[in-house]
Design a protein around this motif. Structure first.
Motif, mmCIF file in Angstrom:
data_model
loop_
_atom_site.group_PDB
_atom_site.id
_atom_site.type_symbol
_atom_site.label_atom_id
_atom_site.label_comp_id
_atom_site.label_asym_id
_atom_site.label_seq_id
_atom_site.Cartn_x
_atom_site.Cartn_y
_atom_site.Cartn_z
ATOM 1 N N ALA A 1 0.850 -1.191 0.000
ATOM 2 C CA ALA A 1 0.000 0.000 0.000
ATOM 3 C C ALA A 1 0.888 1.244 0.000
ATOM 4 C CB ALA A 1 -0.902 -0.010 1.230
ATOM 5 N N ARG A 2 0.496 2.218 -0.812
ATOM 6 C CA ARG A 2 1.262 3.473 -0.907
ATOM 7 C C ARG A 2 0.294 4.640 -0.755
ATOM 8 N NH1 ARG A 2 1.455 5.895 -5.440
ATOM 9 N NH2 ARG A 2 1.213 3.946 -6.595
ATOM 10 N N ALA A 3 0.627 5.544 0.167
ATOM 11 C CA ALA A 3 -0.234 6.707 0.378
ATOM 12 C C ALA A 3 -0.097 7.663 -0.792
ATOM 13 C CB ALA A 3 0.128 7.411 1.681
ATOM 14 N N VAL A 4 -1.209 8.139 -1.314
ATOM 15 C CA VAL A 4 -1.172 9.051 -2.467
ATOM 16 C C VAL A 4 -0.478 10.350 -2.094
ATOM 17 C CG1 VAL A 4 -2.652 10.370 -4.043
ATOM 18 C CG2 VAL A 4 -3.223 7.987 -3.481
ATOM 19 N N ASP A 5 -0.657 10.791 -0.853
ATOM 20 C CA ASP A 5 -0.063 12.073 -0.448
ATOM 21 C C ASP A 5 1.397 11.927 -0.016
ATOM 22 O OD1 ASP A 5 -0.137 10.884 2.028
ATOM 23 O OD2 ASP A 5 -1.547 12.311 2.926
ATOM 24 N N GLY A 6 1.963 10.757 -0.161
ATOM 25 C CA GLY A 6 3.377 10.565 0.139
ATOM 26 C C GLY A 6 3.673 10.206 1.579
ATOM 27 N N THR A 7 2.659 10.151 2.433
ATOM 28 C CA THR A 7 2.896 9.752 3.828
ATOM 29 C C THR A 7 3.541 8.376 3.845
ATOM 30 O OG1 THR A 7 0.947 10.960 4.531
ATOM 31 C CG2 THR A 7 1.777 9.280 6.046
ATOM 32 N N PRO A 8 4.639 8.233 4.586
ATOM 33 C CA PRO A 8 5.253 6.892 4.623
ATOM 34 C C PRO A 8 4.349 5.899 5.347
ATOM 35 C CG PRO A 8 6.395 8.407 6.108
ATOM 36 C CD PRO A 8 5.399 9.226 5.360
ATOM 37 N N LEU A 9 4.110 4.798 4.720
ATOM 38 C CA LEU A 9 3.292 3.732 5.313
ATOM 39 C C LEU A 9 4.147 2.489 5.414
ATOM 40 C CD1 LEU A 9 -0.078 3.913 3.326
ATOM 41 C CD2 LEU A 9 0.409 4.822 5.598
ATOM 42 N N HIS A 10 3.971 1.764 6.476
ATOM 43 C CA HIS A 10 4.610 0.451 6.464
ATOM 44 C C HIS A 10 3.518 -0.585 6.285
ATOM 45 C CE1 HIS A 10 4.044 -1.675 10.411
ATOM 46 N NE2 HIS A 10 3.469 -0.528 10.660
ATOM 47 N N GLY A 11 3.873 -1.609 5.591
ATOM 48 C CA GLY A 11 2.863 -2.604 5.282
ATOM 49 C C GLY A 11 3.473 -3.967 5.124
ATOM 50 N N ARG A 12 2.662 -4.954 5.408
ATOM 51 C CA ARG A 12 3.148 -6.329 5.320
ATOM 52 C C ARG A 12 2.027 -7.153 4.698
ATOM 53 N NH1 ARG A 12 3.326 -10.835 8.759
ATOM 54 N NH2 ARG A 12 5.247 -12.028 8.567
ATOM 55 N N PRO A 13 2.162 -7.481 3.425
ATOM 56 C CA PRO A 13 1.098 -8.253 2.788
ATOM 57 C C PRO A 13 0.948 -9.603 3.462
ATOM 58 C CG PRO A 13 3.028 -8.171 1.378
ATOM 59 C CD PRO A 13 3.292 -7.251 2.521
ATOM 60 N N GLN A 14 -0.237 -10.122 3.448
ATOM 61 C CA GLN A 14 -0.442 -11.376 4.154
ATOM 62 C C GLN A 14 -1.619 -12.145 3.574
ATOM 63 O OE1 GLN A 14 -2.226 -11.822 8.299
ATOM 64 N NE2 GLN A 14 -0.036 -11.824 8.722
ATOM 65 N N GLN A 15 -1.425 -13.428 3.490
ATOM 66 C CA GLN A 15 -2.549 -14.305 3.192
ATOM 67 C C GLN A 15 -2.556 -15.393 4.256
ATOM 68 O OE1 GLN A 15 -2.806 -15.909 -0.786
ATOM 69 N NE2 GLN A 15 -4.917 -16.556 -0.460
ATOM 70 N N GLY A 16 -3.673 -15.526 4.931
ATOM 71 C CA GLY A 16 -3.778 -16.500 6.016
ATOM 72 C C GLY A 16 -4.524 -17.737 5.562
ATOM 73 N N PHE A 17 -4.075 -18.865 6.046
ATOM 74 C CA PHE A 17 -4.739 -20.136 5.738
ATOM 75 C C PHE A 17 -5.056 -20.812 7.063
ATOM 76 C CE2 PHE A 17 -1.626 -19.196 2.416
ATOM 77 C CZ PHE A 17 -2.486 -19.033 1.339
ATOM 78 N N THR A 18 -6.280 -21.150 7.240
ATOM 79 C CA THR A 18 -6.712 -21.718 8.500
ATOM 80 C C THR A 18 -6.977 -23.198 8.318
ATOM 81 O OG1 THR A 18 -7.820 -19.628 8.795
ATOM 82 C CG2 THR A 18 -8.276 -21.322 10.408
ATOM 83 N N TYR A 19 -6.379 -23.987 9.165
ATOM 84 C CA TYR A 19 -6.505 -25.445 9.056
ATOM 85 C C TYR A 19 -7.192 -25.999 10.293
ATOM 86 C CZ TYR A 19 -3.107 -24.761 5.376
ATOM 87 O OH TYR A 19 -2.478 -24.328 4.237
ATOM 88 N N THR A 20 -7.832 -27.115 10.112
ATOM 89 C CA THR A 20 -8.475 -27.830 11.201
ATOM 90 C C THR A 20 -9.376 -26.914 12.019
ATOM 91 O OG1 THR A 20 -6.521 -29.211 11.344
ATOM 92 C CG2 THR A 20 -8.119 -29.491 13.058
ATOM 93 N N ASP A 21 -10.476 -26.576 11.430
ATOM 94 C CA ASP A 21 -11.484 -25.845 12.170
ATOM 95 C C ASP A 21 -12.219 -26.799 13.082
ATOM 96 O OD1 ASP A 21 -11.052 -23.378 11.376
ATOM 97 O OD2 ASP A 21 -13.008 -23.034 10.480
ATOM 98 N N ARG A 22 -12.610 -26.280 14.194
ATOM 99 C CA ARG A 22 -13.353 -27.113 15.123
ATOM 100 C C ARG A 22 -14.722 -26.486 15.341
ATOM 101 N NH1 ARG A 22 -14.040 -28.163 20.538
ATOM 102 N NH2 ARG A 22 -14.042 -30.373 21.018
#
Lengths: 730, 820
Positions: free
Chosen positions: B558-579
């Motif tokens: 993600a990048r702020a249009v106004d130039g504000t520095p953003l930190h970001g960490r893309p993530q995809q979660g996978f959930t196993y063994t639902d109870r």
């Protein structure tokens, strides 16, 4: 009310006050008027003491809220219930004598002292008491005990109340009386005790918030009683029992035979019947201490721990739930059951056993004793519910009445109740590392419980004791220490009674978790001795059990004599007891050699080992035989009364039939070439814990013929399993 | 029917997903370093398998076989099916990272959901039991060489299988035991694979028993030292549940140490540390290491997975260590008196019951600091709660800020659904806003009041930074390809909803754009601007005909249009063994997205207009055109998967075989958010799980600009009365809000029974001030007053009919004159 009417009342009051005879003593609302309501039953739960009152008028139950009662009577509707202008026209008086329609009927005679007390109070202007009114601090009965020997003349009791100003007065005419056993002794409204049949009981008087009892012993009129020289105590527990029996002119039964003892003590200690091998070994043992050695061996068996774990699991409402979001998960329930089992296997002293649970914190998986706080609330946490259950479990007292009013049959006030609840208001529960796990912890800054009447905070206070300093600390630690102190007889008598009840089918106090003034022990010295022994043993349950089962009292026969036939309270003979549900099912499985399977539990699990009760798993047998549903901490949730459904199920149901059908016991015996006589004997021992008598042998020989096949033996066996002897402890 | 069932399940329970997975499970569940193994991927829609790819290095797919049909009556509670398996030969590198890997099977047309695969330092030994009872007793234990990993299975059924393995030990030798069962995450629902272990000595005596652990949660570990020579038995059993069909486990047995906590729990990049390791039995030992010199992973929230080593044998379970550039402060009498400036990391141990650690830090007025605890996250036993007070405040003064537990987002699980309960949530995160320049005291304690040598913690105090973290996730079924799979056919388009997760504390409120890193040649991304605080938008990936088929791991930032520095960490979660209850037992997260370019789809989907208007309280119909490849005649289904707030869609539109056109109707509520929004329509084949996308070919239209705006005009009806049996006029004045071209037709809505509008419909032009509707009232009409009549205005805009509703009229139906 308009001003004119107010002024009229004011002038009338002024005038009347001025015109009263100077010698007329002032009538106190709290000291004189309210006792009349109490005696007449006006403020009882069935009348105006009901939560919503009766017929538009409400009094506090048994008078716990004097200020509120005064307001409702004299101020809520001025001139109606109490009319100081025309006292005799006060609705209070007209209703009391039934001069106007009154649902409660006529309660007072117009010429009675109680009527005159109310009238005088109104004539004096129906004043409220000032702050200095003396409070009742206790009452006493005179005499404190009654003995009816040859004389059958009735005897009166006097009730004397003590007040906070140091004075006393007789309040017999204002007290309420009751008897625990009217057949033995009845007591009238006037406090006169009339003897009945032979026995012992207690009569009680209630006044204000106090109840006291007096023991009444009624002896037979004709006395040719001879105490046998052989009836001597085996240990300290026998002494109060024998003393009591001598006092009541009751002869104890003889000692039971070895086979009976073996079966009885094996069931009682490990929940199983003796095997044939155990039977033969014990019967062959002719040593003098064979019974004591048997007891020691049984106490080392793992089944001993499982039996007591199951017993406590029932009392602790131990259940699991598949919805771990709201309930206590099965895994936590299993962990708790295993923890209980470990405590009894390791013979953890009972004071530490209680302390660990009351002051429990942490994970309900890793510190499973913290499930104490997930089981007792059964859903959303409630400090009140937990406090009530803790009191019932560890002191045997039911304090819940005092949530809304002072306890009517005991000494507990609302202050006592909310003070006790305050020990648990900081307990918190949150989901821990995985969805099924909870952390239990205490918020030391949590406020104490608020009193129902005025919302004032009531600091934590021990029942009948002090208020510990709990600021910034977990108050449960202080509670656990106080509760389990050796000198705290609330705890020791309760536990001693629970253990005793397991071996005799009833407690010295019965119901065993209903200790109260109006339910005294059937043998107080026995309970005291038992509790003292528990302390002397440093809360070692096995040691106390060893005392119990090696006592003469435990080893008495169930066969009665002329004098003890009617006794069911003094332990003069062994009680005939139906096997508890799980024990009965395990007994059938053990006898037939065909185990019962339970869901999600490995093979070999007995009903006694099912952590959340086999009944929860849908076992019809366990339901029909009254296994506890674990919905409350009440000990009588486990029902051991026989029923027609049980009989029908044993005869026709699939429990006995399936196990018999699948059993290979007979087939193996036939295959190994055992003789019919041996096989029949084996079936008797497996099922009834004894060998057949001569008549039985002969009768069965006639029935099954000379060359019986497997089905013949199974018919015989079916009959044994359906005999009363099989299902009952004796 | 399947769909209805799925919806029912979602609507009623929102707990157990009813969905098909391409790959239900893989077997075996792992391998040893340096091994080449055949792994079967069981599932459905496995035609034309091409390769297996992993998110992390060290596993290479050598070949995949053609699918082999199987008759699996698994009875998967979530609705899944297994009809075949594909065998992949996987080569595990000798330096392959230990632990969990995520693998995905790609076919020529589809990308399967990831399955976990576990790499151990030891060679694999398979359990030999095939029928329950073969190794249930210690006497029948399967003998295993030390430093092996057993690939085993608790056999299903009420018999409650248990497995025994024996290791020959000499007196004084160590035996470490680590079990992976729940952590394998083998089956989505119904495999409550909660196992326990017991270690028995040669005399049958129990040396150790373990069910759960702070480090591994449901999975056990143990270590014993042999007191005598002989076979030591390790027994594995289900703790309580009746075993399901796939209760697989991996049991590591060897001479390794089993540390459960490490102190200090982190340091600076490249720093040399002497770690003090504490074993499960309470013993301590030390090991010196150098932390990685470079940053770990893509951000400071990552961990270094440290495997202890004793006697030259690696421990198969990792201890997570924090590696951050902050000043690394260890607990001591001196450091706890000093005042530190952020960023700083405090490391300590709550050793005794009731102990409270205090740390001092300085903050300037207005400064916003983030205080982040790592304790249960690291697998230690501390349930921390923290508070901040001004230095010198009275001991019982109220805290300025305090925290006990954290939310998923605060702990960085933006892509996991809300009923997840990882242990990490017990670690608090506090955003502290300093109201004055001062020294402050941070207190750390155990919420339960416990203490112990395992109560290790680390608190990182850093200046608060605004972050936005791109992720994809389904609302309910977190592995549904339709919602979370980046699968783009050559020469076609695919659109996914990409969300932005917010971390702890205040987040950035301005406009944001997305950048893609690592897109393969021939693939482009068309991402809209995130405006008006919206945190989810449709992002389109376009593969040209020359894009090379394969799996490519990309990042979205993600990048702020106004130039504000953003930190970001893309993530995809996978959930196993639902109870039951929707609570997950195991999760895995990836910091990259697997984008697959697959073979061309047999269809393309186009819309008649690239821009359509939709007035508030109005409707618009999208004319859609399916371009079928020659010979492709399968039925399709069309749906819009993302719409702006206030815009609703109708049910999915079926496109029967042979048909190539369809219309999709959109409706805007009166409160719909105005603006020009990028929307797309998805076409899916229906052989497969249409709702969730497994087994389906999916393409989308090019982006359509949906202009949600004020209505063109308002219709103001005048009251009217008409007798039964007669016709008359309803007249209305018109208020124009914006111009339109051509003529609009006006149709009455909500007419009562017996009243109908007469043709021709009124035609309205932009200059008209009034409008008259001719109506006929039959003798069937009921006499009375009818309110809430409305007009539907249809305007052709950009070739698409755009409808809006307006007005609230009243018509009175009178009896015919002379009638009784």
């Amino acid at each position: 009310m308009n001003l004119h009417r107010v002024m009229k009342h004011f002038w009338l009051l002024t005038f009347m006050a001025a015109s009263l005879p100077a010698a007329e003593p002032a009538v106190s609302f709290r000291s004189d008027v309210m006792p009349v309501f109490f005696r007449a039953g006006c403020n009882s739960g069935g009348c105006h003491g009901a939560a919503s009152g009766k017929d538009g008028f409400r009094l506090s139950l048994f008078g716990y809220d004097a200020a509120g009662d005064y307001f409702r009577l004299a101020q809520q509707i001025v001139g109606r219930r109490v009319d100081v202008a025309a006292p005799e026209q006060s609705l209070l008086l007209l209703k009391a004598i039934n001069a106007v329609p009154h649902t409660g009927g006529k309660l007072l005679e117009k010429d009675s002292p109680h009527y005159r007390t109310l009238l005088r109070w109104i004539q004096q202007g129906a004043p409220d008491d000032d702050q200095a009114v003396p409070l009742v601090t206790g009452i006493a009965l005179q005499p404190a005990a009654l003995l009816f020997d040859k004389s059958r003349a009735s005897q009166p009791l006097r009730v004397v109340a003590r007040y906070s100003n140091g004075q006393s007065r007789e309040v017999t005419s204002l007290a309420l009386f009751s008897s625990n056993n009217k057949t033995v002794a009845a007591i009238g409204d006037d406090g006169v005790v009339k003897p009945g049949s032979r026995g012992a009981t207690d009569v009680f008087a209630r006044f204000d918030r106090f109840t006291v009892g007096a023991e009444v012993v009624v002896l037979p009129e004709r006395d040719n009683f001879q105490w046998p020289a052989s009836a001597v105590a085996f240990n300290a527990l026998d002494e109060p029992v024998l003393r009591r029996l001598q006092q009541l002119r009751i002869l104890p039964s003889d000692l039971c035979d070895d086979a009976t003892f073996l079966r009885r003590v094996t069931f009682d200690l490990i929940g199983l019947p003796p095997t044939e091998e155990e039977y033969r070994r014990f019967m062959a043992d002719k040593s003098a201490d064979r019974r004591a050695r048997l007891v020691d061996a049984l106490l080392k068996r793992p089944e001993y721990a499982e039996l007591w774990a199951a017993k406590w699991a029932g009392w602790l409402k131990l259940l699991g739930d598949t919805n771990s979001g709201s309930g206590t998960d099965h895994k936590a329930a299993l962990a708790y059951f295993e923890w209980l089992t470990r405590q009894f296997a390791g013979n953890t002293p009972l004071n530490r056993f209680a302390q660990a649970q009351i002051a429990a914190r942490g994970s309900n998986f890793i510190q499973p004793e913290s499930n104490f706080y997930t089981m007792l609330p059964a859903g959303n946490y409630s400090a009140k519910a937990v406090a009530q259950d803790v009191a019932q479990l560890f002191t045997g007292m039911r304090i819940q009445c005092a949530e809304c009013h002072n306890h009517p049959f005991d000494r507990w006030t609302q202050d006592d109740y909310y003070g006790f609840v305050s020990f648990f208001t900081g307990v918190k529960r949150k989901v821990a590392s995985e969805p099924r796990e909870f952390y239990i912890y205490n918020d030391n800054s949590a406020p104490p419980a608020a009193h129902m009447l005025d919302e004032r905070p009531v600091p934590a206070r021990f029942l009948g004791g002090d208020a510990p300093d709990t600021k910034g600390r977990d108050p449960r630690a202080a509670l656990a220490a106080w509760l389990t102190a050796p000198e705290n007889t609330l705890f020791t008598r309760n536990l001693a009674n629970r253990i005793w009840a397991h071996f005799f089918g009833r407690g010295i106090v019965e119901p065993l978790d209903d200790f109260r003034i109006t339910n005294p022990p059937s043998n107080g010295p026995l309970l005291d001795t038992l509790a003292r022994r528990l302390v002397e043993h440093r809360f070692d349950q096995k040691a106390l059990i060893r005392d119990i089962v090696t006592s003469r009292t435990y080893q008495l026969s169930a066969a009665t004599n002329e004098t003890n036939r009617g006794d069911d309270r003094q332990f003069s003979h062994a009680a005939v007891r139906r096997l508890p549900a799980a024990m009965a099912l395990d007994a059938i499985a053990t006898a037939t050699g065909f185990e019962t399977r339970f869901k999600s539990l490995p093979p070999g699990h007995r009903a006694m080992q099912v952590y959340e009760s086999g009944r929860k798993q849908g076992s019809y047998f366990l339901t029909a035989f009254g296994e506890s549903e674990r919905k409350s901490v009440c000990a009588d949730d486990e029902v051991t009364a026989p029923s027609f459904a049980q009989t029908l199920h044993l005869i026709n149901g699939d429990t006995v039939l399936k196990k018999l059908q699948a059993s290979t016991v007979v087939a193996s015996a036939l295959k190994s070439g055992r003789k019919p006589e041996e096989i029949v004997t084996n079936l008797f021992i497996r099922t009834l814990g004894r060998e057949p008598g001569a008549k039985e042998r002969s009768a069965f020989r006639d029935i099954i013929g000379g060359s019986p096949v497997e089905a013949d033996y199974k018919d015989l066996w079916w009959a044994l399993l359906n005999s009363t002897e099989f299902l009952f402890q004796h | 029917m399947k769909r209805l069932l799925c919806l029912l399940v979602i609507g009623l329970a929102a707990q157990a997903s009813a969905l098909e997975h391409m790959v239900e499970y893989a077997w075996p569940r792992g391998a040893g370093r340096g091994e080449t193994v055949k792994v079967r991927f069981h599932g459905i829609y496995l035609d034309d398998p091409v390769e297996v790819v992993g998110y992390s290095p060290g596993i290479r797919c050598l070949s995949v076989s053609a699918p082999v049909p199987v008759d699996d009556k698994g009875g998967y509670a979530h609705g899944g099916k297994v009809t075949a398996y594909v065998t992949a030969r996987l080569e595990i590198a000798k330096d392959c990272p230990l632990g969990e890997h995520l693998l995905r099977l790609r076919t020529r047309t589809l990308l399967a959901e990831p399955v976990t695969f576990h790499v151990s330092p030891f060679p694999t030994v398979s359990e030999t039991e095939t029928v329950r009872g073969q190794n249930d007793l210690p006497a029948k234990a399967q003998v295993i060489a030390p430093n092996s990993t057993v690939s085993g299975r608790i056999l299903p059924g009420e018999d409650m299988d248990r497995d025994c393995f024996a290791v020959e030990l000499k007196k004084g030798q160590r035996l470490g035991v680590v079990l992976e069962a729940v952590r394998l995450g083998t089956q989505h629902i119904g495999a409550e694979n909660d196992c326990q272990i017991r270690v028995l000595g040669p005399d049958g005596g129990e040396l150790a028993r373990c069910d759960d652990t702070a480090l591994l949660v449901q999975d056990p570990l143990a270590s014993v030292t042999a007191a005598m020579d002989g076979l030591h038995v390790v027994e594995v059993s289900q703790q309580m549940h009746t075993p399901g069909p796939h209760c697989f486990y991996r049991l590591h047995l060897g001479a390794f140490a089993v540390p459960t906590t490490v102190y200090p729990p982190g340091g600076r990049p490249g720093e040399k540390l002497t770690l003090r390791l504490r074993g499960d039995a309470g013993e301590f030992f030390e090991q010196s290491i150098a932390l990685p010199a470079q940053g770990v992973g893509s951000g400071e929230l990552d961990f270094y997975r440290f495997h202890a080593e004793a006697g030259g044998v690696l421990t198969p379970v990792a201890l997570p260590l924090r590696v951050t550039p902050h000043e690394n402060v260890l607990e001591s009498a001196e450091t706890m008196q000093r005042t530190f400036n952020a960023p700083v990391a405090f490391n300590g141990v709550i050793e005794k019951d009731g102990e409270v650690d205090e740390w001092r830090f300085h903050a300037a007025k207005g400064e916003r600091l983030e205080l982040r605890v790592f304790a249960r996250t690291l697998g230690t036993t501390l349930d921390a709660s923290i508070s901040v007070r001004k230095a010198g405040a009275a001991p019982y003064a109220p805290a300025l800020a305090e925290a006990d537990d954290a939310t998923l987002a605060e702990r960085g699980y933006w892509s996991c659904h809300t009923r997840l309960r990882p242990k990490d949530l017990l670690d608090p995160v506090l955003t502290f806003h300093a109201k004055e320049t001062a020294d402050y005291v941070l207190t750390v304690r155990d919420t339960r009041g416990f203490g112990g040598m395992g109560h290790v913690y680390r608190v990182e105090v850093t200046p608060h930074r605004e972050g936005l973290h791109p992720y994809v996730n389904g609302q309910f079924a977190f592995k549904q390809p339709r919602a979370v799979a980046f699968t783009v056919p050559q020469g076609n388009r695919w659109t996914l909803n990409v969300s932005l997760g917010e971390g702890a504390g205040p987040s950035f409120k301005g406009e944001v754009e997305l950048d893609a890193v690592g897109l393969p040649e021939g693939v482009t991304m068309q991402a809209p601007r995130y405006v008006n605080g919206l945190r989810q938008m449709p992002v389109q990936f376009i593969a040209n005909a020359r894009a090379r088929p394969g799996v490519h791991f990309i990042q979205l930032l993600a990048r702020a249009v106004d130039g504000t520095p953003l930190h970001g960490r893309p993530q995809q979660g996978f959930t196993y063994t639902d109870r039951r209850g929707g609570f997950a037992w195991h999760i895995a997260t990836a910091d990259r997205f697997a984008l697959a370019v697959v073979d061309p789809a047999p269809m393309r989907l186009e819309c008649g207009a690239s821009r359509v208007s939709l007035a508030r309280n109005g409707e618009v119909t999208l004319d859609l055109q399916v371009r079928r490849e020659a010979g492709f005649d399968e039925p399709l289904e069309l749906q819009a998967d993302w719409l702006p707030p206030g815009v609703e869609k109708g049910p999915p539109v079926p496109v029967p075989p042979g048909q190539s056109t369809a219309q999709l109707r959109l409706r805007a509520a009166a409160s719909a958010m105005p603006g020009v929004w990028p929307i797309t329509v998805t076409a899916t084949t229906v052989k497969g799980d249409v709702l969730f996308g497994a087994g389906c070919r999916l393409v989308t239209t090019p982006v359509i600009q949906l202009d949600v705006s004020e209505p063109y005009l308002t219709v103001n009806f005048q009251r009217a009365a008409i007798e039964r049996g007669k016709s008359g006029e309803l007249t209305a004045s018109l208020t124009h809000h914006r111009p339109f071209t051509g003529k609009a037709s006006a149709k009455l809505l909500r007419l009562p029974h017996g009243v109908r509008q007469l043709e021709p419909l009124p035609q309205i032009t932009v200059g008209d001030k009034t409008c008259a509707f001719r109506v006929e009232v039959t003798h069937d009409a009921l006499v009375g007053q009818y309110k809430e009549l409305a007009a539907e205005i249809t305007i052709l805009e950009n070739g698409q009919p755009m409808r809006q509703q307006s007005g609230s009229g009243t018509l009175r139906v009178d009896p015919a004159k002379g009638s009784k």
